[in-house]
Design a protein around this motif. Structure first.
Motif, PDB file in Angstrom:
ATOM      1  N   GLN A  26       1.125  -1.556  -0.268  1.00  0.00           N
ATOM      2  CA  GLN A  26      -0.065   0.151   0.155  1.00  0.00           C
ATOM      3  C   GLN A  26       0.639   1.405  -0.113  1.00  0.00           C
ATOM      4  O   GLN A  26       0.493   1.886  -1.151  1.00  0.00           O
ATOM      5  N   LYS A  30       0.972   4.019  -3.161  1.00  0.00           N
ATOM      6  CA  LYS A  30       0.510   5.651  -2.531  1.00  0.00           C
ATOM      7  C   LYS A  30       1.785   6.333  -3.568  1.00  0.00           C
ATOM      8  O   LYS A  30       1.985   7.231  -4.045  1.00  0.00           O
ATOM      9  N   GLN A  33       1.565   6.638  -7.091  1.00  0.00           N
ATOM     10  CA  GLN A  33       0.473   7.684  -6.925  1.00  0.00           C
ATOM     11  C   GLN A  33       1.024   9.157  -7.116  1.00  0.00           C
ATOM     12  O   GLN A  33       0.555   9.666  -7.983  1.00  0.00           O
ATOM     13  N   ASN A  34       1.409   9.836  -6.191  1.00  0.00           N
ATOM     14  CA  ASN A  34       1.613  10.515  -5.814  1.00  0.00           C
ATOM     15  C   ASN A  34       2.949  11.338  -6.691  1.00  0.00           C
ATOM     16  O   ASN A  34       3.682  12.090  -7.391  1.00  0.00           O
TER      17      ASN A  34
END
Length: 106
Positions: A26, A30, A33-34
């Motif tokens: 996870q 993240k 995605q950032n």
């Protein structure tokens, strides 16, 4: 009380799986995605397929990458694997932030 002893090993196994497998995955998702949200024109990137190039145009979900002179390829943003080098404009912004913090320390 017997039920507690029967369930406790399963709870421990799930906790270990969550801590060593699910949580890091996870976190990695993240961070990716950032990275995709912070792409800018001029960044040198690598796609999932291993194609290296420089971003020349950004739209909402599409990116145009120059892989060679006069060779541009359009990609979906999610096909970007990593950023190898940020563009000079973003480096200048980062450097000015660093000099401001150094001045504040003095």
């Amino acid at each position: 009380m017997e039920y507690l002893y029967a369930i406790l090993p399963w709870v421990l196994i799930f906790g270990i799986f969550w801590f060593f497998l699910i949580r890091p995955q996870q976190k990695q998702k993240k961070e990716h995605q950032n990275m995709l949200e912070n792409l800018s024109v001029g960044d040198k990137i690598v796609t999932i397929g291993g194609i290296k190039g420089k971003i020349i145009k950004l739209k909402e979900n599409n990116i145009r990458v120059r892989v060679s002179s006069n060779v541009d390829i359009d990609f979906v943003k999610s096909a970007i694997s990593r950023v190898e080098e940020k563009s000079d404009s973003s480096k200048k912004i980062e450097n000015t932030d660093e000099t401001e913090t150094e001045k504040e320390k003095e």
